[in-house]
Design an enzyme around this catalytic site. Structure first.
Site, mmCIF file in Angstrom:
data_model
loop_
_atom_site.group_PDB
_atom_site.id
_atom_site.type_symbol
_atom_site.label_atom_id
_atom_site.label_comp_id
_atom_site.label_asym_id
_atom_site.label_seq_id
_atom_site.Cartn_x
_atom_site.Cartn_y
_atom_site.Cartn_z
ATOM 1 N N VAL A 59 0.795 -1.215 0.000
ATOM 2 C CA VAL A 59 0.000 0.000 0.000
ATOM 3 C C VAL A 59 0.835 1.276 0.000
ATOM 4 C CG1 VAL A 59 -0.204 0.243 2.521
ATOM 5 C CG2 VAL A 59 -2.075 1.041 1.051
ATOM 6 N N TYR A 60 2.114 1.210 0.342
ATOM 7 C CA TYR A 60 2.920 2.433 0.437
ATOM 8 C C TYR A 60 2.980 3.140 -0.914
ATOM 9 C CZ TYR A 60 4.620 0.883 5.044
ATOM 10 O OH TYR A 60 4.716 0.486 6.356
ATOM 11 N N THR A 61 2.563 4.401 -0.894
ATOM 12 C CA THR A 61 2.423 5.217 -2.103
ATOM 13 C C THR A 61 1.796 4.418 -3.244
ATOM 14 O OG1 THR A 61 4.783 4.854 -2.616
ATOM 15 C CG2 THR A 61 4.192 6.924 -1.553
ATOM 16 N N ASN A 62 0.780 3.631 -2.848
ATOM 17 C CA ASN A 62 -0.036 2.870 -3.802
ATOM 18 C C ASN A 62 0.802 1.940 -4.688
ATOM 19 O OD1 ASN A 62 -2.386 4.286 -2.911
ATOM 20 N ND2 ASN A 62 -1.755 6.013 -4.182
#
Length: 354
Positions: A59-62
């Site tokens: 999920v980090y920066t999508n």
């Protein structure tokens, strides 16, 4: 101490650096992260200093964080086997798809394959469940993770931000059934968040799990940038993630951090990180940086040795309120061994007439 002062993670043979490089800041998709060039410079410096433990998540920066890491390592093939790359699953990157996230077998396997593609690797060293999925049977989650380990796509597994009871349940089931065990937990731990001392950290110590704290600077609130004198003047890069901490208790702790930093000729951030890394049970603290200078500042904590008096002063300002049953169990040794000596330490007699 240095980044190549490796230690084993939990009850495993996996050797990791005392500071893990967190990459939630890699990529600018959330409005406050690092550019690709800055992210690569941070990676290069961390590895140059001997660091081997890198933490990211789908999920980090999508997904961009994983991709930045994958592109960097793929261009330096000799690095891959030297690094311990950890990523997380749970968050849904596919709106409208009910199976796009979570901890079901379908979701776990799909998310693992997606992360492997973004990371440009054929295996993940440590795969974390990112959050608690109350809708999926724990047996389904643990068996799917064991299958990933058996297939060679994952080496080790851990839990992040999961209640102690659910972590203990999953770990016990895995042990009884001969599945891959949990070797570590990841949790929010800092001078401003010490409630894991109630159940999570004691559980990890008893069950042989490493502890890897995230947000040891409380999103930057303990960096020294935010002071009582500047209250309301400094804008937080992460907005509500930091502003919610900016209260009198925080300013009291920051004042003490600044005082200790002055005594040791270092920075408040380094003092706060040294406090976390030397807490009982902690194996590797996750540090983040948006700029190379922030990484260099954080790494100063590796060389710090706080005195017992300095630790006691910070402890006194940050003592957590631990709820039931931790508050009751704290007095159990005295009740059981009133007036005796236990492990070389005297206990306090209990006056039941009071």
């Amino acid at each position: 101490m240095s980044l190549d002062s490796y230690t084993t993670l939990g009850n495993s043979g996996l050797r990791v650096s005392p500071f893990s490089l967190g990459t939630m800041t890699f990529g600018e998709g959330w409005g406050w992260g690092s550019s690709v060039a800055d992210s690569e410079a941070i990676l290069a410096r961390y590895i140059e200093r001997g660091g081997n433990f890198i933490d990211t998540a789908n999920v980090y920066t999508n997904g961009h964080s994983e991709k930045i890491l994958g592109d960097y390592v793929a261009g330096r093939s000799e690095l891959r086997d030297r690094l311990v790359i950890a990523t997380k699953f749970f968050c849904n990157l596919h709106p409208g798809d009910p199976n796009g996230g979570g901890a079901s077998r379908k979701a776990i396997i799909a998310q693992a394959e997606q992360s492997l593609r973004r990371l440009k690797t054929d295996y993940i060293d440590l795969y974390w469940l990112h959050n608690f999925d109350k809708y999926t049977p724990v047996e389904e989650t643990m068996r799917a993770l064991d299958d990933l380990v058996t297939s060679g796509k994952v080496r080790y597994i851990g839990f992040s931000d999961i209640p102690a009871w659910a972590t203990a349940q999953a770990h016990t089931i895995a042990q009884f059934r001969g599945w891959a065990p949990l070797i570590a937990i990841q949790l929010n731990y800092s001078l401003l968040e010490r409630t894991p001392e109630g159940e999570l950290i004691p559980m990890a110590e008893r069950l042989g799990m490493g502890v890897t704290p995230w947000s040891p600077l409380a999103g930057g609130a303990l960096s020294g940038k935010y002071t009582r004198e500047d209250a309301g003047k400094a804008d937080a890069d992460r907005g509500w993630m930091v502003s919610g901490y900016l209260a009198e208790k925080t300013f009291d702790i920051v004042d003490e951090l600044r005082g200790i930093a002055s005594e040791l000729d270092t920075t408040p951030a380094a003092v706060a990180l040294a406090w976390v890394q030397n807490r009982p049970g902690v194996t590797s603290t996750i540090i983040g940086a948006r700029r190379l200078t922030q990484l260099e500042d954080n790494l100063k904590a590796l060389d710090l040795r706080l005195t017992p008096e300095q630790v006691a002063a910070l402890d006194a300002l940050s003592t957590p309120t631990l709820n039931f049953p931790a508050n009751v169990n704290a007095g159990a040794p005295n009740l059981m061994h009133a007036g005796a000596t236990v492990n070389g330490e005297p206990t306090t007699p209990i006056d039941f007439a009071q």
